[in-house]
Design a protein around this motif. Structure first.
Motif, mmCIF file in Angstrom:
data_model
loop_
_atom_site.group_PDB
_atom_site.id
_atom_site.type_symbol
_atom_site.label_atom_id
_atom_site.label_comp_id
_atom_site.label_asym_id
_atom_site.label_seq_id
_atom_site.Cartn_x
_atom_site.Cartn_y
_atom_site.Cartn_z
ATOM 1 N N TYR A 177 49.065 66.267 89.683
ATOM 2 C CA TYR A 177 49.407 65.193 88.751
ATOM 3 C C TYR A 177 49.854 63.945 89.515
ATOM 4 C CZ TYR A 177 51.317 62.549 84.896
ATOM 5 O OH TYR A 177 51.560 61.550 83.992
ATOM 6 N N LEU A 178 50.677 64.130 90.532
ATOM 7 C CA LEU A 178 51.154 63.008 91.331
ATOM 8 C C LEU A 178 49.989 62.287 92.001
ATOM 9 C CD1 LEU A 178 53.508 61.379 92.506
ATOM 10 C CD2 LEU A 178 53.666 63.076 94.320
ATOM 11 N N LYS A 179 49.048 63.033 92.511
ATOM 12 C CA LYS A 179 47.874 62.431 93.151
ATOM 13 C C LYS A 179 47.076 61.605 92.145
ATOM 14 C CE LYS A 179 43.711 63.689 95.707
ATOM 15 N NZ LYS A 179 42.918 64.792 96.271
ATOM 16 N N ALA A 180 46.833 62.163 90.963
ATOM 17 C CA ALA A 180 46.061 61.447 89.935
ATOM 18 C C ALA A 180 46.794 60.205 89.450
ATOM 19 C CB ALA A 180 45.757 62.384 88.767
ATOM 20 N N GLU A 181 48.091 60.323 89.230
ATOM 21 C CA GLU A 181 48.880 59.175 88.764
ATOM 22 C C GLU A 181 48.946 58.086 89.825
ATOM 23 O OE1 GLU A 181 51.044 57.776 85.971
ATOM 24 O OE2 GLU A 181 49.164 58.718 85.432
ATOM 25 N N THR A 241 45.278 63.141 82.240
ATOM 26 C CA THR A 241 45.708 61.990 81.466
ATOM 27 C C THR A 241 47.158 61.682 81.813
ATOM 28 O OG1 THR A 241 46.392 63.423 79.641
ATOM 29 C CG2 THR A 241 44.165 62.517 79.552
ATOM 30 N N ARG A 242 47.495 60.416 81.698
ATOM 31 C CA ARG A 242 48.865 59.990 81.968
ATOM 32 C C ARG A 242 49.765 60.502 80.858
ATOM 33 N NH1 ARG A 242 52.593 55.780 81.268
ATOM 34 N NH2 ARG A 242 53.690 55.358 83.199
ATOM 35 N N ARG A 264 47.383 69.256 75.423
ATOM 36 C CA ARG A 264 46.773 68.431 76.471
ATOM 37 C C ARG A 264 46.246 69.272 77.639
ATOM 38 N NH1 ARG A 264 48.525 62.833 76.361
ATOM 39 N NH2 ARG A 264 50.186 62.521 74.866
ATOM 40 N N GLY A 265 46.566 70.563 77.665
ATOM 41 C CA GLY A 265 46.107 71.429 78.740
ATOM 42 C C GLY A 265 47.006 71.443 79.962
ATOM 43 N N PHE A 266 48.236 70.973 79.824
ATOM 44 C CA PHE A 266 49.160 70.952 80.957
ATOM 45 C C PHE A 266 49.957 72.246 81.085
ATOM 46 C CE2 PHE A 266 48.157 66.539 80.961
ATOM 47 C CZ PHE A 266 48.441 66.086 82.234
ATOM 48 N N VAL A 267 50.162 72.950 79.976
ATOM 49 C CA VAL A 267 50.909 74.208 80.006
ATOM 50 C C VAL A 267 50.210 75.250 79.142
ATOM 51 C CG1 VAL A 267 53.146 73.049 80.338
ATOM 52 C CG2 VAL A 267 52.429 73.710 78.048
ATOM 53 N N ARG A 268 50.523 76.515 79.441
ATOM 54 C CA ARG A 268 50.093 77.614 78.575
ATOM 55 C C ARG A 268 51.354 78.192 77.957
ATOM 56 N NH1 ARG A 268 47.960 80.881 82.069
ATOM 57 N NH2 ARG A 268 49.801 82.187 82.289
ATOM 58 N N GLY A 269 51.367 78.279 76.643
ATOM 59 C CA GLY A 269 52.502 78.846 75.946
ATOM 60 C C GLY A 269 52.174 80.241 75.459
ATOM 61 N N GLU A 270 53.206 81.089 75.425
ATOM 62 C CA GLU A 270 53.023 82.443 74.907
ATOM 63 C C GLU A 270 54.316 82.893 74.247
ATOM 64 O OE1 GLU A 270 53.253 85.508 78.357
ATOM 65 O OE2 GLU A 270 52.486 83.649 79.245
ATOM 66 N N LYS A 271 54.174 83.824 73.332
ATOM 67 C CA LYS A 271 55.336 84.381 72.647
ATOM 68 C C LYS A 271 55.656 85.734 73.264
ATOM 69 C CE LYS A 271 56.918 83.081 68.921
ATOM 70 N NZ LYS A 271 58.163 82.366 68.689
ATOM 71 N N ALA A 272 56.936 86.001 73.426
ATOM 72 C CA ALA A 272 57.426 87.314 73.855
ATOM 73 C C ALA A 272 58.570 87.649 72.912
ATOM 74 C CB ALA A 272 57.888 87.276 75.298
ATOM 75 N N GLY A 273 58.226 88.320 71.835
ATOM 76 C CA GLY A 273 59.219 88.548 70.786
ATOM 77 C C GLY A 273 59.515 87.222 70.106
ATOM 78 N N ARG A 274 60.778 86.860 70.099
ATOM 79 C CA ARG A 274 61.158 85.572 69.506
ATOM 80 C C ARG A 274 61.184 84.444 70.530
ATOM 81 N NH1 ARG A 274 66.386 86.027 66.040
ATOM 82 N NH2 ARG A 274 65.711 83.919 65.621
ATOM 83 N N ALA A 275 60.975 84.769 71.788
ATOM 84 C CA ALA A 275 61.055 83.771 72.860
ATOM 85 C C ALA A 275 59.721 83.058 73.060
ATOM 86 C CB ALA A 275 61.478 84.438 74.160
ATOM 87 N N ASN A 276 59.818 81.785 73.405
ATOM 88 C CA ASN A 276 58.648 81.001 73.800
ATOM 89 C C ASN A 276 58.687 80.864 75.315
ATOM 90 O OD1 ASN A 276 57.541 80.265 71.184
ATOM 91 N ND2 ASN A 276 59.417 79.094 70.938
#
Length: 125
Positions: free
Chosen positions: A78-82, A6-7, A55-67
């Protein structure tokens, strides 16, 4: 990764570009923030990253207090699709129409023509 990309809104795209510019993953939010042209507050950046995760563009995870975040969509994909979407929406899928719009008064050099021919030959394979 999503099947049909998706755009992204401009702000989310800016965050993705900052993430793609990094060398190692997962990346800390501070590393992403350092690559941004805007000086967004942490809650704003976290909200944008949360949307990108939904949106499925990134995976987030916690490591202690850090994201930490890892891109799930490659920049080239993404550039190709856009680019394809832009070509289809504004030029009916016509590459000659796009080139004519980009270069209405420009004169192509022999080097330009050779580079375009090489791209076209590569696309035939």
């Amino acid at each position: 990764m999503t099947d049909a990309l998706t755009r992204l809104p401009d702000a989310e795209l800016e965050v993705m570009q900052a993430l793609w510019a990094l060398d190692t993953y997962p990346a800390h939010t501070a590393d992403i923030a350092a690559r941004l042209e805007r000086d967004w507050k942490a809650p704003t950046l976290l909200k944008l990253l949360s949307r990108l995760e939904e949106r499925g563009f990134v995976r987030g995870e916690k490591a202690g207090r850090a994201n930490l975040y890892t891109p799930l969509v490659a920049q080239k994909d993404y550039l190709k699709a856009e680019s394809r979407s832009f070509l289809d929406r504004l030029h009916g899928g016509s590459l000659p129409s796009l080139v004519a719009a980009l270069l209405p008064d420009a004169k192509l050099t022999q080097e330009d023509v050779a580079a375009l021919e090489a791209l076209l030959e590569k696309g035939d394979r």
